[in-house]
Design a protein around this motif. Sequence first.
Motif, PDB file in Angstrom:
ATOM      1  N   LYS A 299      57.138  27.949  39.334  1.00 34.51           N
ATOM      2  CA  LYS A 299      57.822  26.753  39.788  1.00 34.51           C
ATOM      3  C   LYS A 299      59.068  26.144  38.837  1.00 34.51           C
ATOM      4  N   ARG A 300      58.488  26.189  37.583  1.00 33.67           N
ATOM      5  CA  ARG A 300      59.359  25.651  36.414  1.00 33.67           C
ATOM      6  C   ARG A 300      60.709  26.530  36.433  1.00 33.67           C
ATOM      7  N   LYS A 301      60.575  27.898  36.662  1.00 37.47           N
ATOM      8  CA  LYS A 301      61.691  28.728  36.429  1.00 37.47           C
ATOM      9  C   LYS A 301      62.624  29.035  37.670  1.00 37.47           C
ATOM     10  N   LEU A 302      62.003  28.386  38.886  1.00 37.40           N
ATOM     11  CA  LEU A 302      62.798  28.716  40.108  1.00 37.40           C
ATOM     12  C   LEU A 302      64.155  27.906  40.209  1.00 37.40           C
ATOM     13  N   LYS A 303      65.227  28.564  40.627  1.00 37.19           N
ATOM     14  CA  LYS A 303      66.427  28.168  40.655  1.00 37.19           C
ATOM     15  C   LYS A 303      66.971  28.022  42.195  1.00 37.19           C
ATOM     16  N   VAL A 304      66.213  28.255  43.293  1.00 34.65           N
ATOM     17  CA  VAL A 304      66.790  28.225  44.514  1.00 34.65           C
ATOM     18  C   VAL A 304      65.672  27.327  45.389  1.00 34.65           C
ATOM     19  N   PRO A 305      66.448  26.778  46.389  1.00 38.98           N
ATOM     20  CA  PRO A 305      65.413  25.669  47.144  1.00 38.98           C
ATOM     21  C   PRO A 305      64.267  26.247  48.106  1.00 38.98           C
ATOM     22  N   PHE A 306      64.426  27.649  48.363  1.00 36.67           N
ATOM     23  CA  PHE A 306      63.498  28.330  49.096  1.00 36.67           C
ATOM     24  C   PHE A 306      62.879  29.435  48.505  1.00 36.67           C
ATOM     25  N   VAL A 307      62.041  30.120  49.114  1.00 37.26           N
ATOM     26  CA  VAL A 307      61.422  31.128  48.372  1.00 37.26           C
ATOM     27  C   VAL A 307      61.281  32.275  49.653  1.00 37.26           C
ATOM     28  N   SER A 308      61.446  32.029  50.921  1.00 38.03           N
ATOM     29  CA  SER A 308      61.561  33.022  51.756  1.00 38.03           C
ATOM     30  C   SER A 308      62.711  33.822  52.175  1.00 38.03           C
ATOM     31  N   LEU A 309      62.686  34.811  52.445  1.00 35.74           N
ATOM     32  CA  LEU A 309      64.304  35.763  52.658  1.00 35.74           C
ATOM     33  C   LEU A 309      64.798  34.975  53.898  1.00 35.74           C
ATOM     34  N   PRO A 310      64.232  34.841  55.077  1.00 35.42           N
ATOM     35  CA  PRO A 310      65.169  33.990  56.176  1.00 35.42           C
ATOM     36  C   PRO A 310      66.043  32.702  55.700  1.00 35.42           C
ATOM     37  N   ASN A 311      65.246  32.006  54.908  1.00 36.05           N
ATOM     38  CA  ASN A 311      65.892  30.859  54.371  1.00 36.05           C
ATOM     39  C   ASN A 311      66.865  31.037  53.286  1.00 36.05           C
ATOM     40  N   LEU A 312      66.692  32.000  52.299  1.00 39.59           N
ATOM     41  CA  LEU A 312      67.634  32.416  51.281  1.00 39.59           C
ATOM     42  C   LEU A 312      68.954  33.054  51.980  1.00 39.59           C
ATOM     43  N   LEU A 313      68.576  33.989  53.160  1.00 37.38           N
ATOM     44  CA  LEU A 313      69.710  34.641  53.509  1.00 37.38           C
ATOM     45  C   LEU A 313      70.731  33.792  54.397  1.00 37.38           C
ATOM     46  N   ALA A 314      69.845  32.531  55.323  1.00 34.37           N
ATOM     47  CA  ALA A 314      70.636  31.685  56.065  1.00 34.37           C
ATOM     48  C   ALA A 314      71.510  30.599  55.110  1.00 34.37           C
ATOM     49  N   GLY A 315      70.691  30.517  53.773  1.00 30.83           N
ATOM     50  CA  GLY A 315      71.480  29.321  52.914  1.00 30.83           C
ATOM     51  C   GLY A 315      71.080  27.878  53.318  1.00 30.83           C
ATOM     52  N   TYR A 316      69.935  27.826  54.313  1.00 32.30           N
ATOM     53  CA  TYR A 316      69.420  26.627  54.677  1.00 32.30           C
ATOM     54  C   TYR A 316      68.298  26.855  55.131  1.00 32.30           C
ATOM     55  N   LYS A 317      67.151  25.796  55.587  1.00 35.83           N
ATOM     56  CA  LYS A 317      65.916  26.082  55.907  1.00 35.83           C
ATOM     57  C   LYS A 317      66.021  26.142  57.605  1.00 35.83           C
TER      58      LYS A 317
END
Length: 389
Positions: A299-317
């Motif tokens: 969590k300390r190193k995470l730089k994006v707001p999501f962890v799941s591929l659907p959200n990362l690919l969409a760019g929103y939740k």
Amino acid sequence: MSNNVIVIVAGEASGDILGAGLMQALLKLHPDLKFEGVGGPQMIAKGFTSLVPIERLSVMGLVEVLGRLPELLLLRRRLVKRYTRMPPLAMIGIDAPDFNLVLETQLKANGVPTLHYVSPSVWAWREERVFTVARACHKVLALLPFELPYYERHHIPATFVGHPLADSIPGDLTQRHARKQLKLKDQPVLALLPGSRAMEIKQLGADFLAAAALLQAKHPQLQLVLAAANESRKKQLHGLLQAHPALNVSIVLGDSHMVLAAADAVLVASGTATLEALLFEKPMLVCYRLSPISYRIFKRKLKVPFVSLPNLLAGYKVVEELLQDQVQPQLIADHLTALLFDPSIAKQQCTAFSSIHQQLAHGANTSAANAVIEVIEEHGISTLKGYNK
């Protein structure tokens, strides 16, 4: 240098799928190629020689890997020694970056052309690894379009090849066919995919089944289908089911696609299975849990707001993510109730999934195979020249 051997090292079940597709595409271009390294059943079925079972590399978490560290280090030394002594045409590391990037670096230093298939998540966490990637491989084969800018910024050769699953899912596998094969009724179906690793089942399995029990108690018509990646995971899940003797659930071995095709909604561990659910356009709830220490570091190193591929690919939740302490049976059951019985929520997810699917369908196996051959030929190896691409 060997004139027809390509080394592939895949780290888990999803890597086995990618490796098998890549092998098939390469063999169409050069039928005399041989493949060895570390791979799973799908690669082996296509003639791959695996020096150790793929499960020996399948470990997640910063703390969890420590117990296996001596074995992993020994295996890597063995591979370096073997392929320094008998250099292959190329070495392709599929995912498993902590293992493969070091292996690639050492083989690259000894003159072996190296590629990394599946971009390490430098855009999500541990961004400093981009420099490790630069040292390790001659080219990155990226599955996702948003990954390329990170490599362009650092002048690292990378190619977007798309995702092979986007080219093959759903294929001819309809919900009607899947339900017939699984002997399911024409009533709501919830698919449970708690992961392909033993650690994932340990961290999520009990809560997935407890949530399923709450749902089935309230909705007796709900059918539950549980995907087991292999015999070991099936045995592990059977052990967890002993706590729920009244639960009516079918376990399907080694066919997560059939399970997903049959479903109306999916409860899934974060990972490749979320992409598969997306490609089948199935509404989903994503969960994940690591050990407390691993999660704090992550969590300390995470730089994006999501962890799941659907959200990362969409760019929103697009989909809900329940992580760590949020993975609670009642909370899971509440979210799944909405997915199963509120058509507006399901439709919203599926519309986004359809758009993402179109972006990822890129002829990935062929694109990746062509990139591999280009890297080999760029390093003065003429064996592959003369074959049509």
